[in-house]
Design an enzyme around this catalytic site. Structure first.
Site, PDB file in Angstrom:
ATOM      1  N   SER A   1       6.386  14.101  -5.406  1.00 53.56           N
ATOM      2  CA  SER A   1       6.646  12.969  -6.097  1.00 53.56           C
ATOM      3  C   SER A   1       8.029  12.382  -6.282  1.00 53.56           C
ATOM      4  O   SER A   1       8.732  12.956  -7.333  1.00 53.56           O
ATOM      5  CB  SER A   1       5.712  13.032  -7.534  1.00 53.56           C
TER       6      SER A   1
ATOM      7  N   HIS B   1       1.051  12.304  -8.133  1.00 54.24           N
ATOM      8  CA  HIS B   1       0.551  11.475  -7.137  1.00 54.24           C
ATOM      9  C   HIS B   1       1.670  10.180  -6.661  1.00 54.24           C
ATOM     10  O   HIS B   1       1.250   9.115  -6.350  1.00 54.24           O
ATOM     11  CB  HIS B   1      -0.814  10.995  -7.331  1.00 54.24           C
TER      12      HIS B   1
ATOM     13  N   LYS C   1      -3.954  20.617  -5.760  1.00 56.87           N
ATOM     14  CA  LYS C   1      -2.945  19.475  -6.052  1.00 56.87           C
ATOM     15  C   LYS C   1      -3.220  18.427  -7.067  1.00 56.87           C
ATOM     16  O   LYS C   1      -4.084  18.276  -7.150  1.00 56.87           O
ATOM     17  CB  LYS C   1      -2.796  18.883  -4.511  1.00 56.87           C
TER      18      LYS C   1
ATOM     19  N   ARG D   1      13.522  12.387  -1.751  1.00 55.56           N
ATOM     20  CA  ARG D   1      13.840  11.395  -0.727  1.00 55.56           C
ATOM     21  C   ARG D   1      15.151  12.093  -0.311  1.00 55.56           C
ATOM     22  O   ARG D   1      15.740  11.622   0.746  1.00 55.56           O
ATOM     23  CB  ARG D   1      14.326  10.339  -1.498  1.00 55.56           C
TER      24      ARG D   1
ATOM     25  N   TYR E   1       0.772  -1.249   0.179  1.00 55.92           N
ATOM     26  CA  TYR E   1       0.158  -0.054  -0.014  1.00 55.92           C
ATOM     27  C   TYR E   1       0.884   1.225   0.049  1.00 55.92           C
ATOM     28  O   TYR E   1       0.520   2.144  -0.647  1.00 55.92           O
ATOM     29  CB  TYR E   1      -0.953  -0.142   1.156  1.00 55.92           C
TER      30      TYR E   1
HETATM   31  C1  LIG Z   1       0.320   5.682   1.084  1.00 55.81           C
HETATM   32  C2  LIG Z   1      -0.189   6.867   0.383  1.00 55.81           C
HETATM   33  C3  LIG Z   1      -1.237   7.548   0.488  1.00 55.81           C
HETATM   34  C4  LIG Z   1      -1.534   8.549  -0.190  1.00 55.81           C
HETATM   35  N1  LIG Z   1      -2.703   9.259   0.043  1.00 55.81           N
HETATM   36  C5  LIG Z   1      -3.358  10.429  -0.452  1.00 55.81           C
HETATM   37  C6  LIG Z   1      -4.408  11.164  -0.208  1.00 55.81           C
HETATM   38  O1  LIG Z   1      -5.175  10.574   0.567  1.00 55.81           O
HETATM   39  N2  LIG Z   1      -4.887  12.164  -0.841  1.00 55.81           N
HETATM   40  C7  LIG Z   1      -3.869  12.757  -1.704  1.00 55.81           C
HETATM   41  O2  LIG Z   1      -3.837  13.823  -2.214  1.00 55.81           O
HETATM   42  N3  LIG Z   1      -2.765  12.196  -2.083  1.00 55.81           N
HETATM   43  C8  LIG Z   1      -2.274  11.050  -1.554  1.00 55.81           C
HETATM   44  N4  LIG Z   1      -1.170  10.390  -1.718  1.00 55.81           N
HETATM   45  C9  LIG Z   1      -0.046  10.994  -2.703  1.00 55.81           C
HETATM   46  C10 LIG Z   1       0.895  11.991  -1.886  1.00 55.81           C
HETATM   47  O3  LIG Z   1       0.137  13.092  -1.355  1.00 55.81           O
HETATM   48  C11 LIG Z   1       1.905  12.519  -2.818  1.00 55.81           C
HETATM   49  O4  LIG Z   1       1.441  13.112  -4.020  1.00 55.81           O
HETATM   50  C12 LIG Z   1       2.996  11.273  -3.470  1.00 55.81           C
HETATM   51  O5  LIG Z   1       2.939  10.399  -2.619  1.00 55.81           O
HETATM   52  C13 LIG Z   1       4.378  11.914  -3.673  1.00 55.81           C
HETATM   53  O6  LIG Z   1       5.140  10.970  -4.069  1.00 55.81           O
HETATM   54  P1  LIG Z   1       6.332  10.314  -3.093  1.00 55.81           P
HETATM   55  O7  LIG Z   1       5.524   9.775  -1.956  1.00 55.81           O
HETATM   56  O8  LIG Z   1       6.841   9.343  -4.099  1.00 55.81           O
HETATM   57  O9  LIG Z   1       6.998  11.633  -2.644  1.00 55.81           O
HETATM   58  C14 LIG Z   1      -0.632   9.095  -0.889  1.00 55.81           C
HETATM   59  C15 LIG Z   1       0.512   8.809  -1.111  1.00 55.81           C
HETATM   60  C16 LIG Z   1       0.955   7.521  -0.368  1.00 55.81           C
HETATM   61  C17 LIG Z   1       2.237   7.147  -0.638  1.00 55.81           C
END
Ligand SMILES: Cc1cc2nc3c(=O)[nH]c(=O)nc-3n(C[C@H](O)[C@H](O)[C@H](O)COP(=O)(O)O)c2cc1C
Length: 390
Positions: A321, A289, A265, A324, A35
């Site tokens: 996105s 995302h 976003k 790290r 997940y």
């Molecule tokens: C486990 C997980 C859950 C996420 N849930 C949401 C969410 O509920 N709403 C949202 O706008 N983005 C969600 N995202 C996207 C993050 O806000 C973000 O855009 C993205 O993870 C950035 O990439 P990175 O994690 O590789 O840095 C989620 C990402 C992950 C990894």
């Protein structure tokens, strides 16, 4: 020489986000790990996100006085001690008991904004209470515009009453990304297959910390689906409420109803960025995302220059996105963003060791930004814009 990451239990020994990730991999059962890590389909975009950061080649400057380095800035209308904020992620409670509170508190300690997801496990009000010790801490709320707009209006009202300053509208998830890796763990709707049941049973720390205290609920949805709704019922409700008809008029609708900072976003195209600004967005997040939605989308870093040109200074630009490293945040700044949103980077921390792990992730990134500024020959974040690239 074979190089090994740290994957023990002491977050203080993690020196890079990669160590916290290795710790999280060891602690989480397979289905929770998928997940967290999963990208959509063949994960082309997930890989591109990292490749784009890795491809940047700096031409650092030298013999400049970098004895004092200024890292503070304003993001999404909030002060931040470093050019980063914790972005929205749903269902964090699967990684650590009350992970949303842990992330919010870690962010408050370090003086960076925290964005609560609508599909978080902790409610808006619990986040406000958990961060009360830090009266200057900044809280943002991520929104989906549910089909039933009364639900959205209620969330806005609650956010306002709880002192949230900023709303983040997610635009790139009106349908759930086609995440094959995640789906392979289940037989039927959200029911783990036997391999995953066995694998989960062997993760004692996780069972004790997450499963035994009671599986997390979507607390922000309590008043819509009831406190007793189980995960299946919640998932059905969420799916029904995702509005595939979402369009620019809805953004205008939201703008009329929220007088705080409004961030949009999930913008990748220059024209969309321009339109978001016309509809009243104060800020936009260039984001795919984290590769979890459209596989094949460009990396967010490579979309940044076009968006930055289109916005032409009329709104703030943030990026997420693939961040790290602290240097990734500086790369985003160099290409036109004011700062970066963290997601997996801080989730690895919280999955590894709760609040201490999340704080460690933020400290590591802050240290890297500071070190990076010095090595680039920059005394301030603004100086980064003048550093050449090969
Ligand atoms: C486990 C997980 C859950 C996420 N849930 C949401 C969410 O509920 N709403 C949202 O706008 N983005 C969600 N995202 C996207 C993050 O806000 C973000 O855009 C993205 O993870 C950035 O990439 P990175 O994690 O590789 O840095 C989620 C990402 C992950 C990894």
């Amino acid at each position: 020489m074979k190089r090994k990451l740290y994957n023990g239990r002491d977050p203080a020994r993690a020196v890079a986000i990669a160590d916290l990730r290795a710790m999280a991999h060891r602690r989480l059962p397979h289905f929770a790990l998928e997940y967290l890590e999963s990208g959509a389909e063949d994960e082309l975009t997930s890989r591109r996100n990292r490749d784009a950061f890795d491809a940047i080649e700096w031409i650092p400057r030298t013999l400049r006085d970098v004895s004092k380095r200024a890292m503070t800035t304003v993001l999404g209308g909030s002060h931040s001690s470093v050019p980063m904020a914790i972005g929205p992620t749903g269902f964090n409670g699967m990684l650590w008991h009350d992970a949303d509170l842990a992330l919010a508190r870690a962010a408050a300690r370090l003086g960076v904004p925290f964005c609560l997801a609508t599909l978080a496990n902790a409610s808006i009000e619990r986040i406000a209470t958990a961060t009360r010790e830090w009266p200057d801490s900044s809280r943002w709320l991520q929104l989906y515009l549910f089909r039933d707009r009364h639900c959205t209006l209620e969330l806005l009202q609650r956010a306002r009453s709880a002192g949230f300053s900023t709303v983040v509208l997610t635009t790139d998830a009106v349908v759930y990304g086609n995440r094959n890796w995640e789906a392979r763990n289940y037989r039927g709707f959200k029911r783990p297959d036997w391999r995953n049941v066995l694998n989960t049973a062997s993760h004692w720390h996780w069972l004790k910390n997450v499963y035994l205290p009671g599986l997390p609920r979507f607390e922000n949805l309590d008043s819509f689906i009831g406190k007793r709704a189980n995960a299946l019922k919640a998932a059905e409700w969420i799916e029904q409420q995702m509005d595939t008809a979402l369009n620019w008029k809805d953004l205008e609708w939201l703008r009329e109803r929220w007088d705080g900072t409004l961030i949009v976003k999930g913008i990748m195209a220059g024209d969309d960025a321009r339109q978001a600004v016309r509809c009243g967005a104060d800020s936009i997040v260039v984001s795919n995302h984290g590769g979890r939605q459209l596989d094949g989308a460009a990396s967010s870093l490579s979309a940044l220059a076009t968006v930055s040109e289109a916005v032409a200074g009329k709104a703030e630009i943030l990026l997420d996105s693939g961040i790290r490293r602290g240097m990734d945040v500086l790369k985003a700044r160099r290409l036109g963003a004011q700062g970066g949103l963290l997601a997996r980077a801080t989730l690895y921390g919280v999955a590894a060791a709760g609040e201490t792990g999340a704080l460690r992730a933020l400290e590591i990134l802050r240290g890297e930004v500071d070190n990076g500024l010095a090595q680039l020959g920059c005394a301030s974040l603004d100086d980064v814009a003048h550093v050449s690239l090969a």
